[in-house]
Design a protein around this motif. Structure first.
Motif, PDB file in Angstrom:
ATOM      1  N   HIS A 108      11.567  32.656 -46.548  1.00 28.34           N
ATOM      2  CA  HIS A 108      12.990  32.951 -46.566  1.00 28.34           C
ATOM      3  C   HIS A 108      13.794  32.044 -45.630  1.00 28.34           C
ATOM      4  N   PHE A 109      13.117  31.069 -45.016  1.00 30.30           N
ATOM      5  CA  PHE A 109      13.792  30.111 -44.135  1.00 30.30           C
ATOM      6  C   PHE A 109      14.547  29.078 -44.972  1.00 30.30           C
ATOM      7  N   SER A 110      15.608  28.536 -44.393  1.00 27.68           N
ATOM      8  CA  SER A 110      16.281  27.389 -45.001  1.00 27.68           C
ATOM      9  C   SER A 110      15.359  26.175 -44.888  1.00 27.68           C
ATOM     10  N   LEU A 111      15.679  25.118 -45.619  1.00 24.51           N
ATOM     11  CA  LEU A 111      14.879  23.900 -45.567  1.00 24.51           C
ATOM     12  C   LEU A 111      14.836  23.334 -44.146  1.00 24.51           C
ATOM     13  N   GLY A 112      15.983  23.355 -43.464  1.00 24.38           N
ATOM     14  CA  GLY A 112      16.037  22.853 -42.090  1.00 24.38           C
ATOM     15  C   GLY A 112      15.172  23.675 -41.151  1.00 24.38           C
ATOM     16  N   MET A 113      15.166  25.011 -41.334  1.00 24.00           N
ATOM     17  CA  MET A 113      14.324  25.878 -40.503  1.00 24.00           C
ATOM     18  C   MET A 113      12.849  25.607 -40.756  1.00 24.00           C
ATOM     19  N   ARG A 114      12.499  25.346 -42.027  1.00 25.24           N
ATOM     20  CA  ARG A 114      11.097  25.037 -42.332  1.00 25.24           C
ATOM     21  C   ARG A 114      10.673  23.721 -41.695  1.00 25.24           C
ATOM     22  N   GLN A 115      11.579  22.747 -41.690  1.00 24.85           N
ATOM     23  CA  GLN A 115      11.257  21.466 -41.048  1.00 24.85           C
ATOM     24  C   GLN A 115      11.047  21.664 -39.551  1.00 24.85           C
ATOM     25  N   ARG A 116      11.911  22.478 -38.930  1.00 27.78           N
ATOM     26  CA  ARG A 116      11.753  22.752 -37.499  1.00 27.78           C
ATOM     27  C   ARG A 116      10.470  23.521 -37.214  1.00 27.78           C
ATOM     28  N   LEU A 117      10.112  24.425 -38.136  1.00 27.54           N
ATOM     29  CA  LEU A 117       8.846  25.148 -37.975  1.00 27.54           C
ATOM     30  C   LEU A 117       7.667  24.184 -38.103  1.00 27.54           C
ATOM     31  N   GLY A 118       7.769  23.230 -39.029  1.00 24.58           N
ATOM     32  CA  GLY A 118       6.712  22.231 -39.161  1.00 24.58           C
ATOM     33  C   GLY A 118       6.532  21.437 -37.884  1.00 24.58           C
ATOM     34  N   ILE A 119       7.640  21.060 -37.246  1.00 22.00           N
ATOM     35  CA  ILE A 119       7.572  20.344 -35.976  1.00 22.00           C
ATOM     36  C   ILE A 119       6.999  21.253 -34.894  1.00 22.00           C
ATOM     37  N   ALA A 120       7.371  22.548 -34.930  1.00 20.12           N
ATOM     38  CA  ALA A 120       6.838  23.506 -33.962  1.00 20.12           C
ATOM     39  C   ALA A 120       5.313  23.597 -34.079  1.00 20.12           C
ATOM     40  N   VAL A 121       4.801  23.647 -35.309  1.00 27.01           N
ATOM     41  CA  VAL A 121       3.354  23.679 -35.537  1.00 27.01           C
ATOM     42  C   VAL A 121       2.706  22.411 -34.970  1.00 27.01           C
ATOM     43  N   ALA A 122       3.382  21.266 -35.181  1.00 26.85           N
ATOM     44  CA  ALA A 122       2.859  19.992 -34.661  1.00 26.85           C
ATOM     45  C   ALA A 122       2.848  19.965 -33.138  1.00 26.85           C
ATOM     46  N   LEU A 123       3.718  20.770 -32.512  1.00 26.08           N
ATOM     47  CA  LEU A 123       3.808  20.790 -31.048  1.00 26.08           C
ATOM     48  C   LEU A 123       2.711  21.624 -30.387  1.00 26.08           C
ATOM     49  N   CYS A 124       2.043  22.476 -31.173  1.00 28.56           N
ATOM     50  CA  CYS A 124       0.955  23.270 -30.603  1.00 28.56           C
ATOM     51  C   CYS A 124      -0.140  22.335 -30.086  1.00 28.56           C
ATOM     52  N   GLY A 125      -0.625  22.611 -28.923  1.00 27.66           N
ATOM     53  CA  GLY A 125      -1.628  21.740 -28.311  1.00 27.66           C
ATOM     54  C   GLY A 125      -1.029  20.668 -27.426  1.00 27.66           C
ATOM     55  N   ASP A 126       0.309  20.699 -27.252  1.00 22.27           N
ATOM     56  CA  ASP A 126       0.996  19.774 -26.348  1.00 22.27           C
ATOM     57  C   ASP A 126       0.669  18.308 -26.652  1.00 22.27           C
ATOM     58  N   PRO A 127       1.033  17.813 -27.863  1.00 23.98           N
ATOM     59  CA  PRO A 127       0.674  16.447 -28.261  1.00 23.98           C
ATOM     60  C   PRO A 127       1.454  15.369 -27.507  1.00 23.98           C
ATOM     61  N   ASP A 128       0.846  14.188 -27.433  1.00 18.03           N
ATOM     62  CA  ASP A 128       1.504  13.017 -26.852  1.00 18.03           C
ATOM     63  C   ASP A 128       2.176  12.175 -27.936  1.00 18.03           C
ATOM     64  N   PHE A 129       1.777  12.390 -29.195  1.00 19.78           N
ATOM     65  CA  PHE A 129       2.220  11.545 -30.302  1.00 19.78           C
ATOM     66  C   PHE A 129       2.432  12.424 -31.532  1.00 19.78           C
ATOM     67  N   ILE A 130       3.613  12.310 -32.156  1.00 16.73           N
ATOM     68  CA  ILE A 130       3.915  13.093 -33.351  1.00 16.73           C
ATOM     69  C   ILE A 130       4.359  12.163 -34.482  1.00 16.73           C
ATOM     70  N   VAL A 131       3.793  12.391 -35.667  1.00 15.47           N
ATOM     71  CA  VAL A 131       4.134  11.620 -36.857  1.00 15.47           C
ATOM     72  C   VAL A 131       4.951  12.500 -37.791  1.00 15.47           C
ATOM     73  N   LEU A 132       6.122  12.019 -38.196  1.00  8.58           N
ATOM     74  CA  LEU A 132       6.992  12.758 -39.117  1.00  8.58           C
ATOM     75  C   LEU A 132       7.262  11.893 -40.340  1.00  8.58           C
ATOM     76  N   ASP A 133       6.840  12.379 -41.493  1.00  8.70           N
ATOM     77  CA  ASP A 133       7.008  11.651 -42.748  1.00  8.70           C
ATOM     78  C   ASP A 133       8.220  12.218 -43.486  1.00  8.70           C
ATOM     79  N   GLU A 134       9.311  11.459 -43.533  1.00 12.43           N
ATOM     80  CA  GLU A 134      10.560  11.864 -44.187  1.00 12.43           C
ATOM     81  C   GLU A 134      11.036  13.232 -43.691  1.00 12.43           C
ATOM     82  N   PRO A 135      11.301  13.381 -42.389  1.00 12.21           N
ATOM     83  CA  PRO A 135      11.622  14.701 -41.827  1.00 12.21           C
ATOM     84  C   PRO A 135      12.975  15.265 -42.213  1.00 12.21           C
ATOM     85  N   ILE A 136      13.901  14.439 -42.719  1.00  8.20           N
ATOM     86  CA  ILE A 136      15.233  14.981 -43.022  1.00  8.20           C
ATOM     87  C   ILE A 136      15.584  14.904 -44.503  1.00  8.20           C
TER      88      ILE A 136
END
Length: 309
Positions: free
Chosen positions: A133-161
């Motif tokens: 039930h999230f908007s597309l923007g909220m889902r993208q932010r949730l995807g980034i939140a999932v990527a942030l788990c584990g305190d990464p030093d490097f994040i890859v975003l493929d067509e994030p917007i």
């Protein structure tokens, strides 16, 4: 300079089709690396290799100090987060439960990071609302939140917007900048929306037909996207002669057009041109955009949205 990723001669074949050919690439630590290329140029293939989702046919790479064949490469990948093609989220779970699930997958000892990450990405108030039930923007932010788990030093975003409305684009842009500045996270961002990329990228890599054709910093790009006066004349060879005599920097575009990188007094330059028998047809201020640079470098305009440097 320290790099989070270095590729040397990476190639990838699918049968007779070559997706990547002799790719050499360096992503500096702390950079926001804009990865630019048309659909089918090889961006996602290289990202998949980087993330360990595919193997290169030849060549080698180094990720966070570990080579691809190092026994500890899995440890390096644990310091990396990614959102490839679409966010990997459970749509029947809340944002919080999605992050808890990711913590379990990573084998983290507790879930102490979850509330902090939700607040960081602006999803702390979503409660038990399911991700479907999230908007597309909220889902993208949730995807980034999932990527942030584990305190990464490097994040890859493929067509994030892709597909986001203007507000969603602003939210993702500000989040990336915040994570880069405050947490020192290095980003690789693949995007067709060059206007947005030019607002945040510190470095660029341009790929075409599976080959990296150029890498440069944002400062280097700005130098190539300088303001100029575009002149159309009867004889560009005579323009060249005048500019050389006056010590003015210029770039010939074609046999009747050149960009002049200097403030020009029209009456004075007209006299100089008249002396050598050259007529001026038009003079206008010209700003080369990231899009124009991209087109001049790679050719063609498919799947690229306009930008201004």
């Amino acid at each position: 300079m320290e790099y989070v990723f270095k590729a040397n001669g990476i190639s990838k074949q699918y049968g007779k089709f070559t997706a990547l050919s002799d790719v050499n690439m360096e992503i500096p630590k702390g950079a926001i690396y804009g990865f630019v290329g048309k659909n089918g140029a090889g961006k996602t293939t290289l990202i998949r290799i980087m993330c360990g989702l595919q193997k290169a046919s030849s060549g080698f790479y180094e990720l966070l100090g570990k080579t691809a064949d190092d026994v500890d490469i899995s440890k390096a990948r644990r310091r990396m987060g990614a959102v490839v093609e679409s966010p990997a989220i459970y749509k029947d779970m809340s944002a919080r439960d999605n992050l808890i699930q990711q913590c379990l997958v990573l084998g983290l000892p507790d879930f102490s990071c979850v509330d902090e990450i939700l607040s960081l990405v602006g999803l702390s108030g979503t409660g038990k609302k399911k991700a479907r039930h999230f908007s597309l923007g909220m889902r993208q932010r949730l995807g980034i939140a999932v990527a942030l788990c584990g305190d990464p030093d490097f994040i890859v975003l493929d067509e994030p917007i892709n597909g986001l409305d203007p507000q969603g684009i602003i939210e993702i842009r500000e989040l990336i900048l915040k994570l880069n500045r405050e947490r020192g996270i290095t980003f690789l961002i693949s995007s067709h929306i060059l206007d947005e990329l030019s607002k945040i990228a510190t470095n660029y890599g341009f790929i075409d037909k599976g080959h990296i054709v150029r890498q440069m910093s944002s400062k280097e790009l700005k130098k190539e996207c300088r303001k100029s006066v575009r002149m159309k004349v009867s004889d560009v060879g005579l323009l060249t002669k005048v500019m050389e005599e006056k010590g003015i920097e210029y770039k010939v575009i074609d046999n009747s057009t050149a960009d002049v990188y200097s403030s020009i007094n029209f009456s004075e330059i007209a006299k100089d041109f008249d002396k050598v028998g050259c007529s001026i047809f038009t003079m206008e201020e010209h700003d080369e955009s990231l899009e124009a640079f991209y087109l001049s470098l790679l050719g063609g305009g498919e799947n690229v949205q306009k930008s201004v440097c």
